[in-house]
Design an enzyme around this catalytic site. Sequence first.
Site, PDB file in Angstrom:
ATOM      1  N   SER A 128      21.608  63.899  53.642  1.00 43.32           N
ATOM      2  CA  SER A 128      20.861  63.894  54.896  1.00 43.32           C
ATOM      3  C   SER A 128      20.232  62.530  55.121  1.00 43.32           C
ATOM      4  O   SER A 128      19.361  62.090  54.366  1.00 43.32           O
ATOM      5  CB  SER A 128      19.764  64.965  54.887  1.00 43.32           C
ATOM      6  OG  SER A 128      18.897  64.733  55.977  1.00 43.32           O
ATOM      7  N   HIS A 148      25.142  64.191  56.873  1.00 42.00           N
ATOM      8  CA  HIS A 148      24.341  65.176  57.602  1.00 42.00           C
ATOM      9  C   HIS A 148      23.309  64.464  58.488  1.00 42.00           C
ATOM     10  O   HIS A 148      22.485  63.693  57.995  1.00 42.00           O
ATOM     11  CB  HIS A 148      23.657  66.078  56.569  1.00 42.00           C
ATOM     12  CG  HIS A 148      22.882  67.227  57.138  1.00 42.00           C
ATOM     13  ND1 HIS A 148      23.472  68.428  57.461  1.00 42.00           N
ATOM     14  CD2 HIS A 148      21.567  67.363  57.408  1.00 42.00           C
ATOM     15  CE1 HIS A 148      22.538  69.270  57.905  1.00 42.00           C
ATOM     16  NE2 HIS A 148      21.373  68.648  57.892  1.00 42.00           N
ATOM     17  N   ASP A 176      20.231  64.938  61.186  1.00 39.27           N
ATOM     18  CA  ASP A 176      19.214  65.902  61.625  1.00 39.27           C
ATOM     19  C   ASP A 176      18.577  65.468  62.933  1.00 39.27           C
ATOM     20  O   ASP A 176      17.837  64.492  62.978  1.00 39.27           O
ATOM     21  CB  ASP A 176      18.113  65.993  60.562  1.00 39.27           C
ATOM     22  CG  ASP A 176      18.588  66.710  59.319  1.00 39.27           C
ATOM     23  OD1 ASP A 176      18.988  67.879  59.441  1.00 39.27           O
ATOM     24  OD2 ASP A 176      18.545  66.103  58.233  1.00 39.27           O
ATOM     25  N   MET A 178      15.907  66.314  65.852  1.00 39.69           N
ATOM     26  CA  MET A 178      14.701  67.122  66.106  1.00 39.69           C
ATOM     27  C   MET A 178      14.101  66.739  67.448  1.00 39.69           C
ATOM     28  O   MET A 178      14.074  65.560  67.791  1.00 39.69           O
ATOM     29  CB  MET A 178      13.672  66.878  65.003  1.00 39.69           C
ATOM     30  CG  MET A 178      14.191  67.116  63.613  1.00 39.69           C
ATOM     31  SD  MET A 178      12.905  66.727  62.415  1.00 39.69           S
ATOM     32  CE  MET A 178      13.851  66.888  60.889  1.00 39.69           C
ATOM     33  N   HIS A 215      23.187  68.518  62.707  1.00 40.41           N
ATOM     34  CA  HIS A 215      22.273  69.664  62.641  1.00 40.41           C
ATOM     35  C   HIS A 215      21.259  69.519  63.763  1.00 40.41           C
ATOM     36  O   HIS A 215      20.365  68.673  63.697  1.00 40.41           O
ATOM     37  CB  HIS A 215      21.598  69.673  61.253  1.00 40.41           C
ATOM     38  CG  HIS A 215      20.566  70.739  61.090  1.00 40.41           C
ATOM     39  ND1 HIS A 215      19.649  70.728  60.055  1.00 40.41           N
ATOM     40  CD2 HIS A 215      20.309  71.865  61.797  1.00 40.41           C
ATOM     41  CE1 HIS A 215      18.873  71.788  60.142  1.00 40.41           C
ATOM     42  NE2 HIS A 215      19.244  72.491  61.197  1.00 40.41           N
ATOM     43  N   MET A 239      18.193  70.626  65.568  1.00 39.51           N
ATOM     44  CA  MET A 239      16.949  71.412  65.532  1.00 39.51           C
ATOM     45  C   MET A 239      16.267  71.216  66.877  1.00 39.51           C
ATOM     46  O   MET A 239      15.206  70.599  66.991  1.00 39.51           O
ATOM     47  CB  MET A 239      16.064  70.925  64.378  1.00 39.51           C
ATOM     48  CG  MET A 239      16.588  71.391  63.033  1.00 39.51           C
ATOM     49  SD  MET A 239      15.864  70.470  61.671  1.00 39.51           S
ATOM     50  CE  MET A 239      17.007  69.093  61.631  1.00 39.51           C
ATOM     51  N   MET A 250      18.616  77.617  56.030  1.00 40.64           N
ATOM     52  CA  MET A 250      17.514  76.692  55.768  1.00 40.64           C
ATOM     53  C   MET A 250      16.737  77.212  54.562  1.00 40.64           C
ATOM     54  O   MET A 250      16.263  78.352  54.561  1.00 40.64           O
ATOM     55  CB  MET A 250      16.569  76.620  56.973  1.00 40.64           C
ATOM     56  CG  MET A 250      17.121  75.925  58.205  1.00 40.64           C
ATOM     57  SD  MET A 250      17.856  74.299  57.919  1.00 40.64           S
ATOM     58  CE  MET A 250      16.516  73.407  57.125  1.00 40.64           C
ATOM     59  N   ASP A 304      20.457  73.950  53.223  1.00 44.08           N
ATOM     60  CA  ASP A 304      19.736  72.739  53.640  1.00 44.08           C
ATOM     61  C   ASP A 304      18.246  72.870  53.343  1.00 44.08           C
ATOM     62  O   ASP A 304      17.577  73.736  53.910  1.00 44.08           O
ATOM     63  CB  ASP A 304      19.969  72.529  55.144  1.00 44.08           C
ATOM     64  CG  ASP A 304      19.378  71.231  55.663  1.00 44.08           C
ATOM     65  OD1 ASP A 304      18.928  70.399  54.854  1.00 44.08           O
ATOM     66  OD2 ASP A 304      19.375  71.059  56.905  1.00 44.08           O
TER      67      ASP A 304
HETATM   68  C1  DX5 Z   1      14.968  69.515  57.355  1.00 44.52           C
HETATM   69  C2  DX5 Z   1      16.354  68.934  57.508  1.00 44.52           C
HETATM   70  C3  DX5 Z   1      16.988  68.639  56.223  1.00 44.52           C
HETATM   71  C4  DX5 Z   1      16.260  67.614  55.396  1.00 44.52           C
HETATM   72  C5  DX5 Z   1      16.512  67.941  53.957  1.00 44.52           C
HETATM   73  O1  DX5 Z   1      14.497  69.938  58.576  1.00 44.52           O
HETATM   74  O2  DX5 Z   1      17.181  69.821  58.216  1.00 44.52           O
HETATM   75  O3  DX5 Z   1      18.358  68.266  56.384  1.00 44.52           O
HETATM   76  O4  DX5 Z   1      16.645  66.286  55.638  1.00 44.52           O
HETATM   77  O5  DX5 Z   1      15.727  67.112  53.184  1.00 44.52           O
HETATM   78  P1  DX5 Z   1      15.466  67.436  51.646  1.00 44.52           P
HETATM   79  O6  DX5 Z   1      16.780  67.478  50.960  1.00 44.52           O
HETATM   80  O7  DX5 Z   1      14.608  66.290  51.230  1.00 44.52           O
HETATM   81  O8  DX5 Z   1      14.740  68.753  51.604  1.00 44.52           O
HETATM   82 ZN    ZN Z   2      19.406  69.410  58.206  1.00 40.92          ZN
END
Ligand code: DX5
Ligand code: ZN
Length: 215
Positions: free
Chosen positions: A7, A32, A34, A36, A65, A67, A136, A174
């Site tokens: 990630s 990956h 993310d 947000m 991903h 969010m 998650m 994740d």
């Molecule tokens: C959290 C993300 C994850 C995050 C995971 O909202 O979706 O992908 O980057 O990070 P670690 O592996 O540090 O928990």
């Molecule tokens: Zn993620």
Amino acid sequence: MALIAPSVLSADFGNLRHDIEMMNHSECDWLHLDVMDGVFVPNISFGFPVMKAMAAHSTKPLDVHLMIVQPEKFIREVKALGAKVMNVHYEACTHLHRVVQQIKAEGMMAGVTLNPHTPVSCLEDIIVDLDLVMLMSVNPGFGGQRFIEHSVEKTQRLRRLIDTTGSKALIEIDGGVNRETGARLVAAGADVLVAGSAIFGAADPVAEVAALRAL
Ligand code: DX5
Ligand code: ZN
């Protein structure tokens, strides 16, 4: 053995090209990303202009991903990045079946993500249509959080649902994944592990990818 998806949320944002090229030279399977929006989750990460720049430097398939609320608005944009997987949250889609079909029509793998409180049983009527389910194992929004233990048992339950329905969906996990939690998740039936802080926080991120991949 599981596929590994580092990630980028835990990468050095001041030096993204360096960290992405480092992952290009690792054994990782996917990258990956993310996204947000500050609405679905209490944080804002990066959007399409930044992901376009990252995509230009990555030789790995992209696992996006989202969010965000209304992720269906961005199916074309995710496709334009060249993404392999588009992950949308179950909790963000009123018409999930339609969104899944639209993602597949664009030639991407359709992934549905469940927050920690959402039971696997919610997917009973759509599991055969899915290419991937992501659980998650932390509350989404931040990297570096503590792994929620219940996720191991939840992975086993998802494995049973997939195997008994004949679904071909991959199981991705994740949040809070490291060598210790990762080994238990692989034993529980996980196919893909996302790891942010465990990889980018390691002294040797490339070696950490190899160690996670060997679990
Ligand atoms: C959290 C993300 C994850 C995050 C995971 O909202 O979706 O992908 O980057 O990070 P670690 O592996 O540090 O928990
Ligand atoms: Zn993620």
